[in-house]
Design an enzyme around this catalytic site. Structure first.
Site, mmCIF file in Angstrom:
data_model
loop_
_atom_site.group_PDB
_atom_site.id
_atom_site.type_symbol
_atom_site.label_atom_id
_atom_site.label_comp_id
_atom_site.label_asym_id
_atom_site.label_seq_id
_atom_site.Cartn_x
_atom_site.Cartn_y
_atom_site.Cartn_z
ATOM 1 N N LYS A 100 19.505 -12.197 -4.538
ATOM 2 C CA LYS A 100 20.611 -11.404 -3.982
ATOM 3 C C LYS A 100 20.286 -9.906 -4.004
ATOM 4 O O LYS A 100 20.493 -9.208 -3.017
ATOM 5 C CB LYS A 100 21.848 -11.701 -4.851
ATOM 6 C CG LYS A 100 23.138 -11.180 -4.318
ATOM 7 C CD LYS A 100 24.285 -11.992 -4.871
ATOM 8 C CE LYS A 100 24.665 -11.618 -6.285
ATOM 9 N NZ LYS A 100 25.861 -10.777 -6.364
ATOM 10 N N SER A 101 19.778 -9.419 -5.131
ATOM 11 C CA SER A 101 19.508 -7.971 -5.237
ATOM 12 C C SER A 101 18.490 -7.532 -4.181
ATOM 13 O O SER A 101 18.643 -6.482 -3.556
ATOM 14 C CB SER A 101 18.945 -7.637 -6.619
ATOM 15 O OG SER A 101 19.945 -7.762 -7.586
ATOM 16 N N ARG A 134 18.957 -5.036 -0.622
ATOM 17 C CA ARG A 134 18.127 -3.840 -0.417
ATOM 18 C C ARG A 134 17.339 -3.934 0.884
ATOM 19 O O ARG A 134 17.262 -2.958 1.641
ATOM 20 C CB ARG A 134 17.190 -3.653 -1.618
ATOM 21 C CG ARG A 134 17.944 -3.128 -2.839
ATOM 22 C CD ARG A 134 17.182 -3.428 -4.104
ATOM 23 N NE ARG A 134 17.740 -2.782 -5.277
ATOM 24 C CZ ARG A 134 18.764 -3.260 -5.994
ATOM 25 N NH1 ARG A 134 19.360 -4.380 -5.631
ATOM 26 N NH2 ARG A 134 19.192 -2.615 -7.056
ATOM 27 N N GLY A 138 29.955 -5.130 -5.899
ATOM 28 C CA GLY A 138 29.725 -3.733 -6.244
ATOM 29 C C GLY A 138 28.463 -3.185 -5.604
ATOM 30 O O GLY A 138 28.430 -2.035 -5.166
ATOM 31 N N SER A 187 22.358 1.791 -14.705
ATOM 32 C CA SER A 187 22.852 0.965 -13.596
ATOM 33 C C SER A 187 21.899 1.065 -12.416
ATOM 34 O O SER A 187 21.669 2.152 -11.880
ATOM 35 C CB SER A 187 24.251 1.445 -13.177
ATOM 36 O OG SER A 187 24.548 0.967 -11.884
ATOM 37 N N ASP A 197 23.117 -9.936 -15.877
ATOM 38 C CA ASP A 197 23.745 -11.019 -15.114
ATOM 39 C C ASP A 197 23.554 -12.393 -15.766
ATOM 40 O O ASP A 197 24.226 -13.354 -15.392
ATOM 41 C CB ASP A 197 23.201 -11.042 -13.675
ATOM 42 C CG ASP A 197 23.650 -9.802 -12.903
ATOM 43 O OD1 ASP A 197 24.663 -9.182 -13.280
ATOM 44 O OD2 ASP A 197 22.966 -9.441 -11.927
ATOM 45 N N LYS A 231 32.349 -6.039 -14.659
ATOM 46 C CA LYS A 231 31.663 -6.770 -13.579
ATOM 47 C C LYS A 231 32.736 -7.448 -12.711
ATOM 48 O O LYS A 231 33.877 -7.014 -12.697
ATOM 49 C CB LYS A 231 30.693 -7.792 -14.192
ATOM 50 C CG LYS A 231 29.500 -7.135 -14.886
ATOM 51 C CD LYS A 231 28.570 -6.482 -13.871
ATOM 52 C CE LYS A 231 27.450 -5.726 -14.541
ATOM 53 N NZ LYS A 231 26.700 -4.895 -13.595
ATOM 54 N N ARG A 240 33.754 -10.126 -18.212
ATOM 55 C CA ARG A 240 32.963 -11.318 -18.573
ATOM 56 C C ARG A 240 32.938 -11.584 -20.072
ATOM 57 O O ARG A 240 32.733 -12.725 -20.484
ATOM 58 C CB ARG A 240 31.540 -11.190 -17.998
ATOM 59 C CG ARG A 240 31.539 -11.338 -16.488
ATOM 60 C CD ARG A 240 30.150 -11.289 -15.874
ATOM 61 N NE ARG A 240 30.231 -11.661 -14.465
ATOM 62 C CZ ARG A 240 29.310 -11.360 -13.552
ATOM 63 N NH1 ARG A 240 28.228 -10.684 -13.895
ATOM 64 N NH2 ARG A 240 29.466 -11.752 -12.305
ATOM 65 N N ARG A 243 29.658 -16.132 -11.711
ATOM 66 C CA ARG A 243 28.748 -16.394 -12.842
ATOM 67 C C ARG A 243 29.464 -17.094 -13.996
ATOM 68 O O ARG A 243 28.849 -17.835 -14.753
ATOM 69 C CB ARG A 243 28.075 -15.107 -13.306
ATOM 70 C CG ARG A 243 27.230 -14.480 -12.192
ATOM 71 C CD ARG A 243 25.993 -13.774 -12.672
ATOM 72 N NE ARG A 243 25.435 -12.994 -11.580
ATOM 73 C CZ ARG A 243 24.617 -13.445 -10.639
ATOM 74 N NH1 ARG A 243 24.227 -14.704 -10.639
ATOM 75 N NH2 ARG A 243 24.180 -12.663 -9.662
HETATM 76 C C1 S3P Z 1 22.561 -5.215 -9.336
HETATM 77 C C2 S3P Z 1 22.623 -4.505 -10.504
HETATM 78 C C3 S3P Z 1 23.437 -4.880 -11.652
HETATM 79 C C4 S3P Z 1 23.912 -6.324 -11.540
HETATM 80 C C5 S3P Z 1 24.391 -6.689 -10.169
HETATM 81 C C6 S3P Z 1 23.300 -6.465 -9.149
HETATM 82 C C7 S3P Z 1 21.690 -4.722 -8.256
HETATM 83 O O1 S3P Z 1 24.556 -4.026 -11.722
HETATM 84 O O2 S3P Z 1 24.913 -6.609 -12.499
HETATM 85 O O3 S3P Z 1 24.773 -8.057 -10.131
HETATM 86 O O4 S3P Z 1 21.436 -5.474 -7.297
HETATM 87 O O5 S3P Z 1 21.249 -3.578 -8.356
HETATM 88 P P1 S3P Z 1 24.429 -2.583 -12.420
HETATM 89 O O6 S3P Z 1 23.230 -1.955 -11.901
HETATM 90 O O7 S3P Z 1 25.663 -1.807 -12.056
HETATM 91 O O8 S3P Z 1 24.383 -2.895 -13.886
#
Ligand code: S3P
Length: 423
Positions: free
Chosen positions: A19-20, A24, A90, A161, A309, A336, A340, A382
């Site tokens: 996902k991350s 991007r 987020g 973060s 996560d 989150k 959690r 999650r």
């Molecule tokens: C993420 C960063 C994390 C993570 C989120 C995905 C990302 O959050 O908890 O599920 O893709 O950069 P933070 O960077 O705010 O901790």
């Protein structure tokens, strides 16, 4: 969703794209020259929100016959006709904000009920310092932003973060001068890897990353590696049963994301990694996991950041270890998709476990027997998946309320879980 106890976890899996990384690649494709082709893009609703936003910003998004996704970049994004819907996530909102800070138009962003409760001052502060005009009631979504000419900053993030780091680096691409982000602990580095893949030069020194503004991005062809945060549920499940033998192929093994492997090894699970390769700076490989007698672990400091996560599922299997699992320095878990820490504690207790809830974590004693129960996922993907794993070794059936939230990151989860369970 009803989960019945399992005897073993057996089989081989390939998972949808991380996902991350999917977020991007989609965002950078939108501002790159040419058409980016992405295979194995995340199937989660979160990434669909990012794609919808990218389309609203004027980029053509096509799905090819072979399932690859094609995103046409634009020199300048187009002002959206309506507010951008970031859904539950987020990352979509915070990282897009970094790009929107540089665009010569005003726009609004909103999210669902959960996202509307999440703190946004963490991105508003640095982006305002760079010159963006931002407004939000109580620093929470909906947000309004007017982008424009940006100045570079040297910014130390108060909270570790990756989302904040990414937003500032994305804005830094359009700023005059060199933008630096310094973090208290190193967070996942997919933004740095993805920027390099799209042709951007960056420099890093310890936890400081610097990007010079005015660099051009060029479209890429890439396959997104399998999501390691989704794999975490299967790896933890496999670790619970003496006869388990699970192989996960094509898995993302970026060291800033793969700490779960270290923790499972410390706990006593037997793990091996083969076929390691690097694609666009991301390590990818095959992981084989078998049971071992699980001892216990304390997760704290930088490791809590790296595992942010995966902490819910690690806590959820804590009762099945000998010495328990303790989590510290993880206050971020409270902001989150749900709180959690509170939900993990509530659901462990519902299953009959003892656990101590703390402001920044939990202590889950080991050597406890759990029974089936009604689980409150709080609509958090999650939490739903973590307790599906805990339910596999409980006595009796477990009912997970809000299990459909798994679609946020991993719509195939329950089906894939069934496919590797031996009863
Ligand atoms: C993420 C960063 C994390 C993570 C989120 C995905 C990302 O959050 O908890 O599920 O893709 O950069 P933070 O960077 O705010 O901790």
């Amino acid at each position: 969703m009803i989960i019945r106890p399992a005897k073993n976890i057996l089989g081989a899996l390939r998972l949808p794209g991380d996902k991350s990384i999917s977020h991007r690649y989609a965002m950078l494709a939108a501002i790159a020259q040419g058409a980016t082709q992405l295979a194995n893009f995340s199937t989660g609703a979160d990434c669909a929100s990012t794609l919808a936003c990218v389309q609203q910003l004027g980029c053509a998004v096509r799905k090819n016959a072979d399932g690859t996704l094609e995103i046409e970049g634009r020199e300048k994004l187009q002002a959206p006709e309506s507010s951008l819907d970031c859904g539950n996530f987020g990352s979509t909102m915070r990282m897009l904000f970094g790009i929107l800070a540089s665009q010569d138009f005003a726009c609004d962003l909103h999210g669902d009920e959960s996202l509307s409760r999440r703190p946004m001052a963490r991105i508003m502060t640095p982006l305002r310092l760079m010159g963006a005009e931002i407004s939000a009631a109580n620093d929470r979504p909906p947000l309004h932003i007017r982008g424009g000419k940006l100045r570079a900053i040297d910014y130390t993030t108060p909270i570790a973060s990756a989302q904040v780091k990414s937003a500032v680096l994305f804005a830094g691409l359009f700023a005059e001068g060199e933008t630096t982000v310094d973090e208290p602990h190193r967070t996942r580095d997919h933004t740095e890897q993805a920027l390099r893949a799209f042709g951007v030069e960056l420099s890093r020194s310890k936890n400081r990353v610097t990007v010079a503004g005015g660099q051009k991005l060029t479209a890429i062809q890439a396959a997104v590696p399998g999501d390691i945060s989704s794999a975490a549920f299967f790896m933890c499940a496999a670790a619970l049963f003496p006869g388990s033998n699970l192989v996960i192929e094509n898995l993302l093994l970026n060291p800033t994301r793969a700490s779960l492997l270290d923790v499972l090894k410390i706990l006593g699970a037997r793990l091996s990694v083969i076929n390691l390769e690097e694609h666009h700076g991301e390590l990818v490989g095959t992981v084989k996991i078998e049971h071992g007698k699980l001892t216990g672990a304390t997760i704290e400091g930088a490791q809590s950041v790296a595992l942010i996560d995966e902490l819910p599922v690690l806590a959820a299997i804590g009762p099945y270890t000998r010495d328990g699992i303790e989590i510290r320095d993880a206050k971020e878990l409270r902001v989150k998709e749900s709180d959690r820490i509170a939900l993990v504690a509530k659901n462990l207790r519902a299953m009959g476990a003892e656990c101590e809830e703390r402001e920044d974590g939990l202590r889950v004693p080991g050597n406890q027997k759990l029974h089936g129960a009604e689980i409150d996922s709080g609509g958090d993907h999650r939490i739903a998946m973590a307790f599906a794993v805990a339910a596999l070794r409980a006595e009796g059936e477990t009912k997970i309320h809000g299990a459909e939230s798994a679609k946020i990151s991993f719509p195939e989860f329950f089906e894939m879980l069934e496919s590797v369970i031996e009863r």
